[in-house]
Design a protein around this motif. Sequence first.
Motif, PDB file in Angstrom:
ATOM      1  N   ASP A   1       0.807  -1.223   0.000  1.00 36.95           N
ATOM      2  CA  ASP A   1       0.000   0.000   0.000  1.00 36.95           C
ATOM      3  C   ASP A   1       0.841   1.275   0.000  1.00 36.95           C
ATOM      4  OD1 ASP A   1       0.980  -0.314   2.498  1.00 36.95           O
ATOM      5  OD2 ASP A   1      -0.931  -0.096   3.554  1.00 36.95           O
TER       6      ASP A   1
ATOM      7  N   LEU B   1       6.004  -5.851  14.323  1.00 42.12           N
ATOM      8  CA  LEU B   1       6.993  -6.876  13.982  1.00 42.12           C
ATOM      9  C   LEU B   1       8.396  -6.407  14.358  1.00 42.12           C
ATOM     10  CD1 LEU B   1       5.441  -7.919  10.551  1.00 42.12           C
ATOM     11  CD2 LEU B   1       5.570  -9.364  12.590  1.00 42.12           C
TER      12      LEU B   1
ATOM     13  N   ALA C   1       5.546 -16.347   9.944  1.00 38.65           N
ATOM     14  CA  ALA C   1       6.302 -16.320   8.689  1.00 38.65           C
ATOM     15  C   ALA C   1       7.560 -17.170   8.806  1.00 38.65           C
ATOM     16  CB  ALA C   1       6.694 -14.884   8.348  1.00 38.65           C
TER      17      ALA C   1
ATOM     18  N   GLY D   1       1.380   0.362  10.733  1.00 41.73           N
ATOM     19  CA  GLY D   1       1.452  -0.773   9.805  1.00 41.73           C
ATOM     20  C   GLY D   1       1.923  -2.055  10.458  1.00 41.73           C
ATOM     21  N   ALA D   2       1.889  -3.120   9.692  1.00 43.52           N
ATOM     22  CA  ALA D   2       2.339  -4.442  10.154  1.00 43.52           C
ATOM     23  C   ALA D   2       3.782  -4.395  10.657  1.00 43.52           C
ATOM     24  CB  ALA D   2       2.226  -5.450   9.014  1.00 43.52           C
ATOM     25  N   SER D   3       4.592  -3.557  10.016  1.00 45.78           N
ATOM     26  CA  SER D   3       6.012  -3.543  10.351  1.00 45.78           C
ATOM     27  C   SER D   3       6.280  -3.025  11.765  1.00 45.78           C
ATOM     28  CB  SER D   3       6.781  -2.701   9.332  1.00 45.78           C
ATOM     29  OG  SER D   3       6.242  -1.394   9.262  1.00 45.78           O
TER      30      SER D   3
ATOM     31  N   THR E   1       9.212 -11.848   3.159  1.00 50.60           N
ATOM     32  CA  THR E   1       9.015 -10.823   4.196  1.00 50.60           C
ATOM     33  C   THR E   1      10.379 -10.409   4.735  1.00 50.60           C
ATOM     34  OG1 THR E   1       8.998 -12.297   6.118  1.00 50.60           O
ATOM     35  CG2 THR E   1       6.887 -11.987   4.973  1.00 50.60           C
TER      36      THR E   1
ATOM     37  N   ASP F   1       3.233   2.552   1.933  1.00 56.61           N
ATOM     38  CA  ASP F   1       3.511   3.366   3.121  1.00 56.61           C
ATOM     39  C   ASP F   1       4.710   2.887   3.950  1.00 56.61           C
ATOM     40  OD1 ASP F   1       2.531   1.056   4.212  1.00 56.61           O
ATOM     41  OD2 ASP F   1       0.846   1.982   5.284  1.00 56.61           O
ATOM     42  N   HIS F   2       5.473   1.916   3.458  1.00 54.87           N
ATOM     43  CA  HIS F   2       6.523   1.355   4.324  1.00 54.87           C
ATOM     44  C   HIS F   2       7.580   2.395   4.727  1.00 54.87           C
ATOM     45  CE1 HIS F   2       8.723  -1.609   6.475  1.00 54.87           C
ATOM     46  NE2 HIS F   2       9.799  -1.484   5.718  1.00 54.87           N
TER      47      HIS F   2
ATOM     48  N   VAL G   1      11.672 -11.399   7.252  1.00 52.59           N
ATOM     49  CA  VAL G   1      12.340 -12.592   7.786  1.00 52.59           C
ATOM     50  C   VAL G   1      13.394 -13.116   6.803  1.00 52.59           C
ATOM     51  CG1 VAL G   1      11.948 -15.017   8.454  1.00 52.59           C
ATOM     52  CG2 VAL G   1      10.375 -13.225   9.240  1.00 52.59           C
TER      53      VAL G   1
ATOM     54  N   GLY H   1       4.374 -13.241  13.240  1.00 51.98           N
ATOM     55  CA  GLY H   1       3.878 -13.072  11.875  1.00 51.98           C
ATOM     56  C   GLY H   1       3.561 -14.398  11.205  1.00 51.98           C
TER      57      GLY H   1
ATOM     58  N   ASP I   1      10.913  -7.225  -1.618  1.00 51.51           N
ATOM     59  CA  ASP I   1      10.033  -6.971  -0.472  1.00 51.51           C
ATOM     60  C   ASP I   1      10.530  -5.756   0.326  1.00 51.51           C
ATOM     61  OD1 ASP I   1       7.916  -7.769   1.500  1.00 51.51           O
ATOM     62  OD2 ASP I   1       9.687  -7.814   2.775  1.00 51.51           O
ATOM     63  N   PRO I   2       9.637  -4.783   0.568  1.00 47.64           N
ATOM     64  CA  PRO I   2      10.067  -3.565   1.268  1.00 47.64           C
ATOM     65  C   PRO I   2      10.577  -3.823   2.689  1.00 47.64           C
ATOM     66  CG  PRO I   2       7.678  -3.557   0.877  1.00 47.64           C
ATOM     67  CD  PRO I   2       8.247  -4.690   0.090  1.00 47.64           C
ATOM     68  N   GLY I   3       9.951  -4.745   3.400  1.00 47.14           N
ATOM     69  CA  GLY I   3      10.397  -5.029   4.769  1.00 47.14           C
ATOM     70  C   GLY I   3      11.769  -5.698   4.783  1.00 47.14           C
TER      71      GLY I   3
END
Length: 206
Positions: free
Chosen positions: A33, A81, A120, A76-78, A126, A35-36, A128, A118, A187-189
């Motif tokens: 989305d 995490l 994951a 966000g999810a990050s 991700t 926004d990372h 990870v 997560g 992957d942005p993360g």
Amino acid sequence: MDTDLARAWMLAVAESIEADRERLSRLDAEIGDGDHGTNMHRGFSAVREALDGVDSPSASTVLVKTGTTLISRVGGASGPLYGTVFRTVGKQLGAGDSDVAELAAALSAGRDDVCRLGSAQVGDKTMVDALSPAVDALTAADPAGGLGPATRAAAEAAEKGAESTIPLQARKGRASYLGERSAGHLDPGAASTALIFRALADVARG
Ligand code: ADP
Ligand code: MG
Ligand code: MG
């Protein structure tokens, strides 16, 4: 790792996130989305404020405070995490200064917690995928060599791990909604995790 190094690490992460904020959001726009970069920038600006002018007695308190701040300030999810990683690492380090083996063990516990949170694994595209090889490299490093070479190996492993997410199809997080279309993008993360380990290698170099 002592108090000064932990603080320098977090400030270096804040700087590098600030510099790469747009790139991280652009990567997230491709498979998420968008926004990372904004999320990480908001989080690490808050970390910088939380650490600024406060006397932290240990690396442990610096990292626990970082984790708690990320959890409370990033939507966000990050946020939860990364917050979990830093909080766990901080708790594991204990009150004194730590050597390579102790830092590796603490980061390994952080990895386990984030994988659990997560649900994951390596290969799910991700953070990870960058975190896990970095922890493995730190664990495998010769403890007699000190933090400099060990963290450099970890940074290289994180960067390679981040690159390895490009061909993968995402199985966790927003990018997984895209199915096959998530393949072909970094992957942005995983990209921000590579920045975090490069920042560690930079501050540990001296
Ligand atoms: P959001 O997806 O809520 O917008 P961010 O854009 O800040 O949050 O973070 C997205 C990154 O979070 C992904 O690129 C991925 O690396 C990581 N991520 C998402 N879900 C998970 C998960 N279940 N386990 C591990 N990492 C995850
Ligand atoms: Mg996002
Ligand atoms: Mg979002």
